[in-house]
Design a protein around this motif. Structure first.
Motif, PDB file in Angstrom:
ATOM      1  N   ASP A  59       1.803  15.774   5.875  1.00 11.79           N
ATOM      2  CA  ASP A  59       1.678  15.976   4.427  1.00 11.79           C
ATOM      3  C   ASP A  59       2.126  14.770   3.609  1.00 11.79           C
ATOM      4  N   THR A  60       2.583  13.729   4.248  1.00 11.13           N
ATOM      5  CA  THR A  60       2.955  12.491   3.580  1.00 11.13           C
ATOM      6  C   THR A  60       2.111  11.385   4.199  1.00 11.13           C
ATOM      7  N   ASP A  61       1.615  10.459   3.381  1.00 11.27           N
ATOM      8  CA  ASP A  61       0.783   9.378   3.899  1.00 11.27           C
ATOM      9  C   ASP A  61       1.680   8.381   4.630  1.00 11.27           C
ATOM     10  N   LYS A 104       0.892  -1.153   0.000  1.00  8.42           N
ATOM     11  CA  LYS A 104       0.000   0.000   0.000  1.00  8.42           C
ATOM     12  C   LYS A 104       0.935   1.209   0.000  1.00  8.42           C
ATOM     13  N   LYS A 136      -0.719   9.754  12.053  1.00  7.54           N
ATOM     14  CA  LYS A 136      -0.693  10.030  10.616  1.00  7.54           C
ATOM     15  C   LYS A 136       0.141  11.295  10.431  1.00  7.54           C
ATOM     16  N   ASN A 158       2.173   5.888   8.403  1.00  3.22           N
ATOM     17  CA  ASN A 158       1.723   5.319   9.667  1.00  3.22           C
ATOM     18  C   ASN A 158       2.946   5.341  10.567  1.00  3.22           C
ATOM     19  N   ILE A 213       1.738   3.692   1.565  1.00  4.69           N
ATOM     20  CA  ILE A 213       1.743   4.380   2.856  1.00  4.69           C
ATOM     21  C   ILE A 213       3.046   4.003   3.539  1.00  4.69           C
TER      22      ILE A 213
END
Length: 193
Positions: A121-123, A75, A118, A125, A77
């Motif tokens: 500004d960047t996805d 994904k 979160k 975890n 992320i």
């Protein structure tokens, strides 16, 4: 990384109990993409930002999860591991991270005092654990094993692709469904010390 291995998905109520804010259903398949070399740069940028705001309180920052393994689908992320002295001592680090734009989304006191943020500004975890927690070693061992073991990397990718095709009420249900393959691979990784 290793959730409890339940045969039935956790209910909305169980998931909401650990959420900070409202649980939002996914109700779709999982989007996986081929490895993107730019993920490492995104990790470095976030790691530098976290170090700059937390200073000495950031005991360790690592790129973990599938985006940290070249050749593995993921994904898009960035999973990050942040080790602090005591993740349950939220006043020592949460306000500083929040002032830099990070948002606390998950609080799991029963699972190694895990916290998840979160990014601004960047996805990402951002997984936060206390120093000395066994899950830290598990996450790093799993990452390092997949980086060096093509057979298990391909097996894990195959399982991920197969699971991703299903419609998942919550992304966590997809993550939980991978528990058995993760445990299987970790058992092999743990035999090599």
């Amino acid at each position: 990384m290793l959730a409890e291995n339940n045969s039935t998905p956790r209910s909305d109520e169980e998931l909401q109990k650990n959420m900070v804010g409202k649980l939002k259903p996914h109700n779709a398949p999982i989007t996986l993409v081929e490895h993107d070399p730019s993920w490492h740069g995104l990790f470095e940028r976030e790691a530098n930002r976290i170090r700059s705001v937390l200073g000495y309180k950031a005991l360790q920052i690592e790129h973990v999860g599938s985006t940290s393994v070249p050749g593995l689908c993921a994904k898009p992320i960035i999973d990050m591991l942040l080790v602090v002295e005591d993740s349950a001592d939220e006043p020592s680090y949460v306000p500083v991270l929040e002032s830099a734009g990070y948002t606390l989304r998950i609080r799991e006191p029963e699972w190694f005092e895990h916290r998840l943020f979160k990014g601004p500004d960047t996805d990402i975890n951002l997984h936060v654990f206390s120093s000395g927690t066994s899950e830290i070693d598990s996450m790093l061992r799993f990452r390092d094993w997949l980086r060096s073991n093509k057979t298990d990397r391909e097996k894990y990718a195959q399982v991920k692709r197969s699971l991703a095709k299903s419609k998942w009420r919550h992304v966590q249900h997809y993550a939980d469904a991978k528990t058995s393959i993760v445990q299987e691979i970790l058992e092999r990784a743990n035999t090599i010390k």
